[in-house]
Design a protein around this motif. Structure first.
Motif, mmCIF file in Angstrom:
data_model
loop_
_atom_site.group_PDB
_atom_site.id
_atom_site.type_symbol
_atom_site.label_atom_id
_atom_site.label_comp_id
_atom_site.label_asym_id
_atom_site.label_seq_id
_atom_site.Cartn_x
_atom_site.Cartn_y
_atom_site.Cartn_z
ATOM 1 N N LEU A 122 43.020 42.807 45.376
ATOM 2 C CA LEU A 122 43.944 41.806 45.847
ATOM 3 C C LEU A 122 44.437 40.542 44.932
ATOM 4 O O LEU A 122 45.413 40.176 44.739
ATOM 5 N N VAL A 123 43.459 40.244 44.294
ATOM 6 C CA VAL A 123 43.273 38.960 43.311
ATOM 7 C C VAL A 123 44.402 39.301 42.040
ATOM 8 O O VAL A 123 45.240 38.567 41.860
ATOM 9 N N TYR A 124 44.198 40.478 41.721
ATOM 10 C CA TYR A 124 45.122 41.058 40.530
ATOM 11 C C TYR A 124 46.457 40.989 40.891
ATOM 12 O O TYR A 124 47.127 40.414 40.110
ATOM 13 N N PRO A 125 46.951 41.757 42.088
ATOM 14 C CA PRO A 125 48.413 41.612 42.327
ATOM 15 C C PRO A 125 49.111 40.104 42.679
ATOM 16 O O PRO A 125 50.207 39.812 42.309
ATOM 17 N N VAL A 126 48.185 39.512 43.206
ATOM 18 C CA VAL A 126 48.520 37.974 43.460
ATOM 19 C C VAL A 126 48.786 37.016 42.151
ATOM 20 O O VAL A 126 49.822 36.382 42.224
ATOM 21 N N LEU A 127 47.872 37.158 41.314
ATOM 22 C CA LEU A 127 48.040 36.435 40.144
ATOM 23 C C LEU A 127 49.156 37.007 39.256
ATOM 24 O O LEU A 127 49.999 36.259 38.755
ATOM 25 N N LEU A 132 50.686 34.275 36.713
ATOM 26 C CA LEU A 132 49.553 33.470 36.243
ATOM 27 C C LEU A 132 48.625 34.521 35.448
ATOM 28 O O LEU A 132 47.680 33.763 34.863
ATOM 29 N N LEU A 133 48.679 35.678 35.809
ATOM 30 C CA LEU A 133 47.478 36.480 35.274
ATOM 31 C C LEU A 133 47.463 36.369 33.624
ATOM 32 O O LEU A 133 46.235 36.470 33.154
ATOM 33 N N SER A 134 48.474 36.218 32.736
ATOM 34 C CA SER A 134 48.291 36.148 31.403
ATOM 35 C C SER A 134 48.087 34.674 30.953
ATOM 36 O O SER A 134 47.768 34.679 29.637
ATOM 37 N N SER A 135 47.953 33.895 31.810
ATOM 38 C CA SER A 135 47.518 32.297 31.309
ATOM 39 C C SER A 135 46.133 32.148 31.258
ATOM 40 O O SER A 135 45.151 33.207 31.833
ATOM 41 N N GLU A 136 45.702 31.214 30.359
ATOM 42 C CA GLU A 136 44.095 30.899 30.273
ATOM 43 C C GLU A 136 43.515 30.745 31.663
ATOM 44 O O GLU A 136 42.487 31.192 32.059
ATOM 45 N N MET A 137 44.313 30.142 32.603
ATOM 46 C CA MET A 137 43.911 29.666 33.980
ATOM 47 C C MET A 137 43.631 30.964 34.817
ATOM 48 O O MET A 137 42.589 30.998 35.513
ATOM 49 N N GLY A 138 44.919 31.801 34.769
ATOM 50 C CA GLY A 138 44.620 33.148 35.618
ATOM 51 C C GLY A 138 43.620 34.082 35.023
ATOM 52 O O GLY A 138 43.086 34.855 36.085
ATOM 53 N N GLN A 139 43.184 33.933 33.836
ATOM 54 C CA GLN A 139 42.317 34.735 33.384
ATOM 55 C C GLN A 139 40.972 34.283 33.584
ATOM 56 O O GLN A 139 39.889 35.040 34.064
ATOM 57 N N VAL A 313 42.874 28.544 44.122
ATOM 58 C CA VAL A 313 41.567 29.170 43.602
ATOM 59 C C VAL A 313 40.874 29.559 45.103
ATOM 60 O O VAL A 313 40.318 30.548 45.409
ATOM 61 N N GLY A 314 40.967 28.465 45.698
ATOM 62 C CA GLY A 314 40.158 28.560 47.181
ATOM 63 C C GLY A 314 40.748 29.692 47.906
ATOM 64 O O GLY A 314 40.036 30.421 48.715
ATOM 65 N N ALA A 315 41.918 29.788 48.338
ATOM 66 C CA ALA A 315 42.641 30.525 48.871
ATOM 67 C C ALA A 315 42.258 32.213 48.468
ATOM 68 O O ALA A 315 42.241 32.952 49.046
ATOM 69 N N VAL A 316 42.796 32.342 47.044
ATOM 70 C CA VAL A 316 42.544 33.567 46.262
ATOM 71 C C VAL A 316 41.173 34.131 46.473
ATOM 72 O O VAL A 316 40.917 35.478 46.779
ATOM 73 N N PHE A 317 40.261 33.253 46.425
ATOM 74 C CA PHE A 317 38.849 33.883 46.307
ATOM 75 C C PHE A 317 38.307 34.195 47.910
ATOM 76 O O PHE A 317 37.287 34.624 48.074
ATOM 77 N N ASN A 318 39.311 33.757 48.904
ATOM 78 C CA ASN A 318 38.950 34.063 50.355
ATOM 79 C C ASN A 318 39.592 35.620 50.491
ATOM 80 O O ASN A 318 39.484 35.919 51.891
ATOM 81 N N PHE A 319 40.089 36.231 49.654
ATOM 82 C CA PHE A 319 40.512 37.613 50.038
ATOM 83 C C PHE A 319 39.184 38.412 50.130
ATOM 84 O O PHE A 319 38.661 38.768 48.784
ATOM 85 N N ARG A 320 39.011 39.049 50.959
ATOM 86 C CA ARG A 320 37.572 39.705 51.232
ATOM 87 C C ARG A 320 37.920 41.285 51.283
ATOM 88 O O ARG A 320 36.938 42.124 51.721
ATOM 89 N N LEU A 321 38.963 41.654 51.360
ATOM 90 C CA LEU A 321 39.121 43.369 51.451
ATOM 91 C C LEU A 321 38.470 44.279 50.520
ATOM 92 O O LEU A 321 37.855 43.401 49.613
ATOM 93 N N THR A 322 38.538 45.448 50.646
ATOM 94 C CA THR A 322 37.861 46.485 49.448
ATOM 95 C C THR A 322 36.512 46.178 49.738
ATOM 96 O O THR A 322 35.914 47.080 50.422
ATOM 97 N N PHE A 323 35.824 45.728 48.663
ATOM 98 C CA PHE A 323 34.222 45.750 48.843
ATOM 99 C C PHE A 323 33.617 45.111 50.022
ATOM 100 O O PHE A 323 32.648 45.678 50.346
#
Length: 365
Positions: A122-127, A132-139, A313-323
Motif C-alpha cells: 500500500l505504501v508503494y502506490p500511495v507514494l 514522491l517515490l522517486s524523491s530522496e524523501m520518498g525513497q 509519514v505517520g499516516a503512511v506507516f499506519n497502513f497495516r494490510l497485507t502482512f
C-alpha cells in the motif's frame, strides 16, 4: 450462487474504492465482511487456493518493487525509521495485551506483530500517486516500510517457527531453489520471449505455487519466501516488463482481491459481544497512536528539512494490510488467536488504514 456473488461484490467495492479515492484492498476486505455477514456466503472450495496464490503474488510484487539503489542510498535513515516504527509499537502493543488483556505470551506477541506492520503493497502506490517515490524523501519512507515488513516476517518466523533436522534440509533446498530460479528464469525469458505459449508467465506461476510446498516444510511463512523471491527477480523482470505486467494483471486484478475478500469473510459479526467492540476500540487507540508517534517523531529527528511531511509519514506507516493480515490469519488458523481477537485485529487494520487514507486525502487538498 456464491460463485456469482463473490466476484460481483469484489467488482462493486472496487468501484466504490476508486470513486472515493481510497485503497482497494480495504474495500475488498469489507466486501468479504459484507458477503459472509449479510449474504451469508458459505466457503467456496476454490477460494483457499486463490487466496494463497493472491498473497504469494502480492508479496512477490512487493519484493519486486524494492529498488536496490534506493536501499543503498537510504539504508541508514530507512533502517532507523523502520526499526523504530516497528519495535516501539510492537513492544507497546505486546506489553499492553499481556498486562491489560491477560493474554498469554504467544498471543500477545502475535497481536503485537499483526498491529505493528506497515504494508509495502500500500505504501508503494500511495507514494507513487503523490509523486514522491522517486524523491530522496520518498525513497527513505519506502525503505523504512520495507524494513518494517521484513522485521514483521522475521519476528513471525523466529517466535512461531519450529526447527528440526528436516527443517534444515528443506531450508537448504529452498535456498538452492530460490538462488537458481531467477537464473533459470532469465534463460527461459531470453529464449522464449514473445511466445504464444506464455512460457515465462507459466514459469513464474510455477515457482510461486512451489513456495507453498517449501513453506510448509521449513516452517517459514510463504509470504516471506515470495517477498524474497520477488527481490531476487527484480533485475530480470526489469528487462522483461511485459511479463511482469501480465502477472500483475492476474495478481492485482483477480488473485489478491480473493485473498483480501477471504480475510474479510473470516470476520463473522453475528453475536459480536461488547468485549469485541471494546477490544477493537482499545486496539485502534494503541495501535494508531504508537505507530503514528513513533514514525512521526523519528522521521522529524532523522530529516529536519522534511519536517512538514512528518504527518504524512505517520499516516503512511499506519497502513497495516497485507502482512498484518497474513499474521492474523496465521494466528487464527493455528489456534493462537480466538475468532473474537482476530475480528478485533482485522477491524483495527481496516479502521486505521481508513483513517490514514483520510489524513492523506486531507493533506492533498
Amino acid at each position: 450462487m456464491n460463485e456469482l456473488i463473490i466476484p460481483l461484490l469484489i467488482v462493486l467495492f472496487g468501484i466504490i474504492s476508486l470513486e472515493i479515492g481510497m485503497a482497494a484492498p480495504i474495500f475488498e476486505i469489507i466486501a468479504g465482511l459484507v458477503g459472509v455477514n449479510i449474504f451469508q456466503l458459505s466457503d467456496v472450495p476454490w477460494m483457499d487456493f486463490m487466496a494463497n496464490f493472491g498473497i504469494l503474488g502480492l508479496m512477490f510484487f512487493a519484493g519486486l518493487e524494492v529498488d536496490k539503489d534506493v536501499l543503498k542510498r537510504n539504508a541508514g535513515k530507512g533502517a532507523v525509521l523502520g526499526l523504530a516504527s516497528y519495535l516501539i509499537p510492537f513492544t507497546t502493543i505486546s506489553l499492553i495485551s499481556l498486562i491489560l488483556f491477560s493474554c498469554d505470551l504467544k498471543t500477545a506477541a502475535l497481536i503485537g506483530i499483526s498491529l505493528s506492520t506497515t504494508s509495502v503493497a500500500l505504501v508503494y502506490p500511495v507514494l507513487k500517486d503523490l509523486k514522491l517515490l522517486s524523491s530522496e524523501m520518498g525513497q527513505t519512507i519506502f525503505a523504512g516500510s520495507v524494513i518494517v515488513d521484513v522485521l514483521s516476517m522475521v519476528s513471525l518466523t523466529i517466535i512461531f517457527g519450529s526447527i528440526t533436522y528436516w527443517t534444515i534440509i528443506f531450508l537448504i533446498l529452498t535456498i538452492v531453489f530460490m538462488y537458481h530460479a531467477p537464473r533459470i528464469g532469465s534463460l527461459l525469458f531470453k529464449r522464449y520471449r514473445g511466445n504464444l505459449a506464455e512460457i515465462e508467465l507459466k514459469f513464474l506461476l510455477l515457482i510461486l505455487i512451489s513456495l507453498i510446498f517449501f513453506s510448509e516444510r521449513i516452517g517459514v511463512e510463504k509470504a516471506i519466501l515470495a517477498f524474497i523471491l520477488g527481490f531476487l527477480f527484480s533485475e530480470i523482470l526489469e528487462e522483461h516488463e511485459e511479463v511482469a505486467e501480465k502477472l500483475r494483471g492476474i495478481v492485482f486484478g483477480f488473485m489478491s482481491p480473493i485473498f483480501f475478500f477471504k480475510a474479510g469473510s473470516l470476520m463473522r459479526l453475528s453475536g459480536t459481544s461488547i468485549y469485541v467492540v471494546i477490544l477493537t476500540a482499545a486496539f485502534i487507540l494503541m495501535a494508531f497512536t504508537a505507530k503514528y508517534l513513533s514514525a512521526t517523531l523519528i522521521f522529524q529527528r532523522l530529516a529536519p528539512k522534511w519536517k512538514r511531511w512528518s504527518k504524512l509519514v505517520g499516516a503512511v506507516f499506519n497502513f497495516r494490510l497485507t502482512f498484518g493480515l497474513v499474521s492474523a490469519v496465521f494466528g487464527l488458523q493455528h489456534g493462537i488467536l480466538t475468532s473474537e481477537t482476530y475480528t478485533a485485529i482485522v477491524g483495527t487494520m481496516i479502521t486505521t488504514s481508513l483513517i490514514s487514507s483520510m489524513i492523506i486525502r486531507m493533506m492533498e487538498t
